[in-house]
Design a protein around this motif. Sequence first.
Motif: not given
Length: 189
Positions: A52, A70, A85, A87, A89, A98, A100
């Motif tokens: 990621t 993020g 995507k 994400k 918080y 969250p 997104i």
Amino acid sequence: MGKESKEMNVVRGLDLQRYVGRWYEIASIPSFFQPKDGVNTRATYSLNADGTVHVLNETWSRGKRDAIEGSAYKADPNSDEAKFKVKFYVPPFFPIIPVIGNYWVLYLDSDYTIALIGEPTRCYLWILSRTTHIDDATYNSLLEKAKEEGYDVEKLHKTPQADPPPVSDDAASSKDKKGIWWIRSLFGK
């Protein structure tokens, strides 16, 4: 068939190793989570061990740095389309909600120095550059590309960028109120 209903063209085969690093926001259709008076807004991406992407968004509002972190990941791991995507918080110091969002790379030059980022609703748009400024011809060509994808480019706001850009104080960043600008803007403050 209207432009809003046609599928957007998205970059294919994006090389994440080349894409990571710092990007300066040249212009955007401001999202609900960005302060209206934000300047020197930028994003810094780095690869995580799990594949990621770590995302650090920074902006300066009323002379103070605000940041939020993020992660981004491929929307469809089996596709070669640059649809991600992202994400976060909110609020980041009490991570239970969250948020997104979609991050679609609509255009990327061959040198990975200019990018046009959108998302499927066409409400948000970002022009990003490795440098704090781009020339008018490049900017106008990106506007044309955005128009072709169904965006209302009249909503774009140029982001003031200092040259040289401000330096992040990493020690201070761990103590600042990360993400306050996102929350403040949710309530229109």
